[in-house]
Design an enzyme around this catalytic site. Structure first.
Site, PDB file in Angstrom:
ATOM      1  N   HIS A 229       0.919  -1.055   0.062  1.00 41.90           N
ATOM      2  CA  HIS A 229      -0.024  -0.004  -0.026  1.00 41.90           C
ATOM      3  C   HIS A 229       0.916   1.156  -0.064  1.00 41.90           C
ATOM      4  O   HIS A 229       1.853   1.183   0.659  1.00 41.90           O
ATOM      5  CB  HIS A 229      -0.815   0.061   1.288  1.00 41.90           C
ATOM      6  CG  HIS A 229      -2.003   0.927   0.913  1.00 41.90           C
ATOM      7  ND1 HIS A 229      -1.858   2.297   1.388  1.00 41.90           N
ATOM      8  CD2 HIS A 229      -3.416   0.762   0.900  1.00 41.90           C
ATOM      9  CE1 HIS A 229      -3.099   2.890   1.197  1.00 41.90           C
ATOM     10  NE2 HIS A 229      -4.129   1.803   0.994  1.00 41.90           N
TER      11      HIS A 229
ATOM     12  N   ARG B 127      -5.477  10.789  -1.437  1.00 43.52           N
ATOM     13  CA  ARG B 127      -5.260  11.154  -2.865  1.00 43.52           C
ATOM     14  C   ARG B 127      -6.252  11.307  -3.563  1.00 43.52           C
ATOM     15  O   ARG B 127      -6.413  12.209  -4.544  1.00 43.52           O
ATOM     16  CB  ARG B 127      -4.066  10.152  -3.421  1.00 43.52           C
ATOM     17  CG  ARG B 127      -2.795  10.210  -2.778  1.00 43.52           C
ATOM     18  CD  ARG B 127      -1.932   9.147  -3.221  1.00 43.52           C
ATOM     19  NE  ARG B 127      -2.300   8.067  -2.520  1.00 43.52           N
ATOM     20  CZ  ARG B 127      -2.598   6.722  -2.932  1.00 43.52           C
ATOM     21  NH1 ARG B 127      -2.524   6.463  -4.258  1.00 43.52           N
ATOM     22  NH2 ARG B 127      -2.970   5.650  -2.549  1.00 43.52           N
TER      23      ARG B 127
END
Lengths: 251, 612
Positions: free
Chosen positions: B254, B270
């Site tokens: 991740h 994000r």
């Protein structure tokens, strides 16, 4: 300027015949953003591989790492060293049986509590794999969720004056578990069962209302409110007499 | 020697283990669950996002069905998974969700009426769906399918599950570790178990033994996994010499674990417009991925971040280099509402206020797709009477990449399946147990402990563990190539040699943590070698397995699963391969923008999206 931290940590291994309970000192340079999780692991790896403590998720989700730091019960994983003075004293959580050093057996106590309060949904019908789910309002779902956010860390019991005097005390964690099922429309336990669990001196009637549980809950659960709810529920069901003094919060 | 006999021995008290025990117990079998920690503390509780099941209750779930869930799962797996398993899984997942509701999980519910999505679209939740189980959006899925309980889905599921186990009176022995399986070469008879409170050994004898110990993330040092996830179940399975581990080279990373601590912060940062910055506070993803920038897929972003740090643009700290995640420009209001969890993690664990400060992040190991290889009903290969469930297993739902939300769903669905299999296999059969096997196994474990207590060994367990972690992070992580993998195998073999010569610095008595680590260490190196060696041999890129020197998926040669056993005394695993079962959906494009036949660089840039 990096600080040097001075730790004084409770040590005892009940399975080592040579071991006597004592405080042991460790000195460590402080690293930026360090928590007591990273720090205790550094002490174990760099200075003393026999040091016992419990971490699992190290993200304040699992409730494993409660301990007394400078006398206050808290989750070590979410305590940053920069929040603490240079001298840090660490003890295992009181109330629970010692496993060794900073490690205590919370699992057995919570397992027994769950039997005692019957910590499961008391359904009236069996599950139908072909049916739709029972509908529920989202607000009700959120209300139940708020009441089941307890992570069984034990801080509420370690902080509780009553629990330290009577080992059979249900504590805030046990009371909250009952409240969680009372709020759930899927649960159909009998009032008699709730009365039996909540009414005695080992439960709501024994609480003297210091509310240290509420002060020290690392998840900020609404314990004060739920004690009041439990007391009101008992009053409404005739379990507490009106002339009994109502516990007041002190201070 | 204390011996405990039961019908079913479940090793691991997380969601998969408990669901297996509940199913077997409700079919009349006596179950004992062994757990390293009290079950409610298992790593299952950390899964926050959601559980995938095609309920179809939301406006954005219209048209969802097990078929669509199936397709998403197979594409996510990059066709490396078993399609009959995926079909069974997607069919059972909605039932599992409803059963968890029946058992008390407060799933968030549908609220009828219009609402505005972050992208400005207005959707209308249907009146007739009011009060049914809601779902939210997750990467890599066509429909909104992740059912959730606020920010604590795993917690609520695990508590509800454990409560059912309490109700059924299933015995849980916590703070114990299974250190060896008892077997006679063809059949498993249970396990030798070390009590982590006292250091004592016990034998558990059972006609059915289930491994449900979760992943091995902690072998990689930098992992979002809980600290107990050291692959103990996989280790004892491989230690038998006859049980293969499947696809161990398939490891998910991740992009945004925080430094230090490696706690996950969500991709939502994000998704909502956060930037990644380097040590010069330069937004470097714009240079590598001009089109998608920070919103390129999870694997791509991870690779770019690692590459950029290798070029010297990371921020050096005592915890190793990292990059910055910047969400300051999203504003206080947005951060305090939409990204509340992120703000709390930053404040509680880093002392960083993301409204005004940068968040230190780096790619972090997240999930093990590989595990104890089983058939589609959970029976382990190689030993009768041995089963596996959840992340520790490889019945092979996930292939080479797991779809977000499929891990929680898998633990519960597979628990249902394996519990039923155990009961079915047990019905009407006799259990004959070879006592000699238990005595021999316990003697072997006692000898390992005695050797460590006797002293004389030179190697310090934490040195070796850190060395394994460094080798894997450096050479067997998001970028892989033949040269580095060869080097990794060589270096890990050296560590394996050293692991035969461990010495304790403390007295090792009772619940001593150094002893527990020392007993695990050789097995952890074997698992690390299995990952590295499998990755070296697999000369293609598929899902999370990305080879710089073989950047394409190669269905001609590699549409197959790695099976790794470890022969007694061997220095490397023995690798065999079996074909992947394709029953419905032939291999094709994943639809994440990747195109076959592009230049490796371009393909790398677009390769896979996915997951949470």
């Amino acid at each position: 300027m990096a600080r040097t931290l001075h730790f004084s940590i409770f040590r005892h291994n009940p399975y080592d015949p040579q071991s006597v309970p004592r405080m042991q000192s460790y000195t460590l340079d402080e690293t930026p953003r360090a928590t007591l999780f990273t720090t205790l692991n550094r002490i174990r790896e760099e200075q003393d591989p026999s040091l016992q403590f419990d971490f699992v998720c190290r993200a304040a989700i699992c409730g494993s790492c409660a301990m007394l730091v400078n006398g206050r019960p808290l989750l070590a994983c979410k305590t940053r060293t920069e929040e603490l003075p240079e001298t840090i004293t660490m003890h295992p959580l009181p109330f629970f049986r010692l496993v060794g050093d900073l490690s205590v057996d919370t699992g057995s106590w919570f397992g027994e509590m769950e039997q005692r309060v019957e910590s499961w949904v008391h359904q009236q019908h069996s599950f139908d794999p072909n049916g739709l789910e029972e509908r529920m309002s989202n607000d009700k779902a959120l209300e139940i969720y708020e009441l089941e956010r307890c992570i069984e860390c034990g801080c509420c019991l370690a902080a509780c004056g009553v629990a330290l005097m009577r080992p059979d005390f249900l504590g805030a964690a046990g009371m909250l578990r009952v409240a969680r099922y009372l709020a759930d429309p899927r649960d159909h336990r009998s009032e008699a069962q709730v009365l039996e669990v909540l009414a005695p001196d080992s439960a709501v009637s024994g609480c003297v209302g210091f509310l240290a549980c509420d002060d020290f809950c690392p998840k900020n659960l609404p314990l004060e409110e739920q004690w009041a709810f439990a007391r009101r529920w008992l009053l409404a069901h005739g379990a507490l007499s009106d002339n009994r003094p109502t516990p007041q919060r002190i201070g | 020697m204390t011996t405990i006999v039961t019908d079913v021995l479940v090793i691991g008290g997380g969601l998969a283990g408990e669901r297996t025990a509940i199913e077997a117990a409700s079919r009349g079998l006596r179950c004992i669950i062994l757990s390293l920690v009290p079950p409610k503390r298992s790593h299952s509780s950390a899964a926050q996002g959601g559980m995938q099941a095609a309920m179809g209750n939301m406006a954005e779930s219209q048209g969802d069905s097990p078929d669509v869930h199936f397709e998403d799962t197979v594409k996510g797996a990059d066709w490396g998974n078993e399609q009959d398993v995926a079909r069974k899984f997607v069919t059972l997942a909605p039932i599992a969700i409803r059963q968890m509701s029946y058992w008390g999980v407060p799933w968030n519910r549908v609220v009828a009426g219009p609402r505005t999505l972050p992208d400005g679209r207005v959707i209308e939740e249907a009146k007739e769906k009011e009060g049914l189980i809601a779902a939210r959006n997750f990467g890599g899925t066509k429909k909104w399918r992740a059912c959730y309980c606020s920010d604590g889905t795993g917690h609520s599921l695990l508590y509800a599950m454990d409560n059912v186990a309490v109700e059924l009176g299933i015995e849980v022995h916590d703070r114990v570790e299974a250190v060896a399986l008892i077997h006679g070469g063809e059949r498993c008879f249970g396990a030798v178990v070390r009590d982590l409170r006292t250091g004592e050994l016990r034998s558990y004898i059972a006609p059915a033994t289930v491994i449900a110990t979760g992943g091995y993330g902690r072998i990689y040092g930098l992992s979002t996994n809980a600290v107990i996830n050291e692959g103990t179940g996989m280790i004892i399975a491989q230690d038998t010499g006859v049980v293969p581990l499947g696809n161990m080279e398939a490891v998910q990373f991740h992009p945004t674990g925080v430094v230090p601590g490696d706690i996950l912060v969500t991709e939502g940062c994000r998704g909502d417009g956060g930037y990644l910055l380097d040590k010069n506070e330069h937004r470097f993803m714009v240079d590598y991925e001009p089109a998608k920038k920070e919103l390129a897929s999870r694997d791509v972003v991870s690779r770019r971040m690692v590459y950029h740090m290798r070029q010297g643009y990371g921020i050096d700290t005592p915890y190793g280099p990292h990059l910055w995640l910047d969400i300051r420009h999203l504003g206080k209001e947005h951060i305090e509402t939409n990204l509340r969890d992120v703000a709390e993690i930053c404040r509680d664990f880093l002392g960083v206020d993301p409204v005004h400060q940068l968040i230190p992040v780096r790619p972090t190991q997240h999930y093990s797709m590989g595990g104890v290889r089983t058939d589609s009903e959970g029976r382990a290969y190689g030993l009768k009477g041995l089963y596996a469930a959840g992340e520790a297993s490889c019945w092979d739902l996930h292939g080479f990449n797991r779809l977000g939300g499929n891990s929680l769903a898998e633990t519960i669905v597979m628990g249902m399946v394996v519990g039923e299999t155990v009961a079915k296999d047990r019905a009407g059969t006799d259990f004959t147990f070879q006592e000699r096997c238990a005595i021999d196994t316990q003697k072997q474990v006692e000898e390992r402990i005695r050797k460590l207590l006797r002293g004389g060994g030179k190697e310090y367990v934490f040195d070796l563990r850190n060395r394994v972690s460094d080798i894997l992070m450096e050479k067997v992580a998001v970028f892989r190539n033949g040269k580095d993998l060869e080097k990794a195998v060589e270096e890990l073999q050296e560590v394996y040699e050293r692991a035969q010569n461990l010495g304790l610095r403390s007295n090792g008595l009772g619940p001593n943590p150094e002893m527990a680590s020392a007993l695990r260490m050789p097995g952890m190196v074997r698992v690390a070698l299995t990952i590295a060696y499998g990755a070296l041999q697999r000369t293609e890129s598929r899902g999370s397995h990305y080879r710089e020197d073989y950047a394409h998926r190669d269905d001609v040669n590699w549409l197959k699963r790695t099976l790794a056993t470890w022969q007694p005394g061997a220095k490397l695993p023995t690798l065999n391969y079996e074909p992947v079962k394709i029953t419905e959906l032939p291999p094709g494009e994943r639809g994440y923008g990747e195109a076959q036949g592009q230049a490796p660089q371009a393909q790398a840039a677009q390769k896979e999206a996915i997951h949470g």
